[in-house]
Design a protein around this motif. Structure first.
Motif, PDB file in Angstrom:
ATOM      1  N   SER A   1       0.837  -1.193   0.000  1.00 48.36           N
ATOM      2  CA  SER A   1       0.000   0.000   0.000  1.00 48.36           C
ATOM      3  C   SER A   1       0.871   1.240   0.000  1.00 48.36           C
ATOM      4  O   SER A   1       1.945   1.237   0.600  1.00 48.36           O
ATOM      5  CB  SER A   1      -0.910   0.000   1.238  1.00 48.36           C
ATOM      6  OG  SER A   1      -1.760   1.127   1.251  1.00 48.36           O
ATOM      7  N   GLY A   2       0.394   2.276  -0.658  1.00 46.06           N
ATOM      8  CA  GLY A   2       1.122   3.530  -0.676  1.00 46.06           C
ATOM      9  C   GLY A   2       0.199   4.715  -0.502  1.00 46.06           C
ATOM     10  O   GLY A   2      -1.018   4.623  -0.739  1.00 46.06           O
ATOM     11  N   ILE A   3       0.763   5.815  -0.074  1.00 49.02           N
ATOM     12  CA  ILE A   3      -0.029   7.016   0.162  1.00 49.02           C
ATOM     13  C   ILE A   3       0.756   8.235  -0.324  1.00 49.02           C
ATOM     14  O   ILE A   3       1.968   8.340  -0.124  1.00 49.02           O
ATOM     15  CB  ILE A   3      -0.401   7.139   1.667  1.00 49.02           C
ATOM     16  CG1 ILE A   3      -1.364   8.303   1.902  1.00 49.02           C
ATOM     17  CG2 ILE A   3       0.835   7.243   2.560  1.00 49.02           C
ATOM     18  CD1 ILE A   3      -2.032   8.248   3.286  1.00 49.02           C
ATOM     19  N   TRP A   4       0.013   9.111  -0.982  1.00 46.02           N
ATOM     20  CA  TRP A   4       0.637  10.324  -1.530  1.00 46.02           C
ATOM     21  C   TRP A   4       1.085  11.258  -0.405  1.00 46.02           C
ATOM     22  O   TRP A   4       0.627  11.147   0.740  1.00 46.02           O
ATOM     23  CB  TRP A   4      -0.368  11.024  -2.433  1.00 46.02           C
ATOM     24  CG  TRP A   4      -0.335  10.632  -3.870  1.00 46.02           C
ATOM     25  CD1 TRP A   4      -0.258  11.465  -4.961  1.00 46.02           C
ATOM     26  CD2 TRP A   4      -0.400   9.298  -4.414  1.00 46.02           C
ATOM     27  NE1 TRP A   4      -0.274  10.746  -6.123  1.00 46.02           N
ATOM     28  CE2 TRP A   4      -0.351   9.405  -5.824  1.00 46.02           C
ATOM     29  CE3 TRP A   4      -0.493   8.018  -3.865  1.00 46.02           C
ATOM     30  CZ2 TRP A   4      -0.392   8.298  -6.687  1.00 46.02           C
ATOM     31  CZ3 TRP A   4      -0.525   6.911  -4.706  1.00 46.02           C
ATOM     32  CH2 TRP A   4      -0.467   7.059  -6.084  1.00 46.02           C
ATOM     33  N   ALA A   5       1.940  12.201  -0.717  1.00 42.94           N
ATOM     34  CA  ALA A   5       2.543  13.073   0.291  1.00 42.94           C
ATOM     35  C   ALA A   5       1.511  13.814   1.124  1.00 42.94           C
ATOM     36  O   ALA A   5       1.664  13.955   2.343  1.00 42.94           O
ATOM     37  CB  ALA A   5       3.476  14.083  -0.384  1.00 42.94           C
TER      38      ALA A   5
END
Length: 124
Positions: A49-53
Motif C-alpha cells: 500500500s502507498g499514500i501520496w505526500a
C-alpha cells in the motif's frame, strides 16, 4: 540523517488485527509519498500500500484491499498501516519506504530509504 523505524508487528491469529507504524525523521515528511511493502519467506518484495505526500491518494495491492488501511499524520511524521482480517498469507516482514516523489510509486528504484522492517506472523 533519514530514518524510518517500523513498529507494531508481532504474532496474531487469523482474523485478528495489527497496526503497523513507521516513524520518519531526517527529511520533510510531508513532501514525499510513502509505501508499505512486504517480503514473505522465500518470496520477493511485494508492494502492499502507498499514500501520496498530502494523503490525497492511496493504492492497495489487490489481495489486501478491504482489509488494510494506510494513513499518515504529517504533523507527527508517521505513516500507519491498519491490518484487519489477518490471513496466514499475510505473514511477512513489512517495510516502510520513502519515495523520491510526492506520489507513491511501485518502482523499487523510486524509493531511496527503507526501514529495517517489522515481522508479522499470522498463525493459530
Amino acid at each position: 540523517q533519514v530514518q524510518l523505524v517500523e513498529s507494531g508487528g508481532g504474532l496474531a491469529q487469523p482474523g485478528g488485527s495489527l497496526r503497523l507504524s513507521c516513524a520518519a525523521s531526517g527529511f520533510t515528511f510531508s513532501n514525499y509519498g510513502m509505501t508499505w511493502a512486504r517480503r514473505a519467506p522465500g518470496k520477493g518484495l511485494e508492494w502492499v500500500s502507498g499514500i501520496w505526500a498530502d494523503g490525497s491518494d492511496t493504492y492497495y495491492e489487490d489481495s489486501v484491499k478491504g482489509r488494510f488501511t494506510i494513513s499518515r499524520d504529517n504533523a507527527k511524521n508517521t505513516v500507519t498501516l491498519q491490518i484487519n482480517s489477518l490471513k496466514p498469507e499475510d505473514t511477512a516482514e513489512y517495510y516502510c519506504a520513502k519515495c523520491v516523489f510526492m506520489r507513491a510509486s511501485r518502482g523499487v528504484y523510486e524509493y531511496d530509504y527503507w526501514g529495517q522492517g517489522t515481522q508479522v506472523t499470522v498463525s493459530s
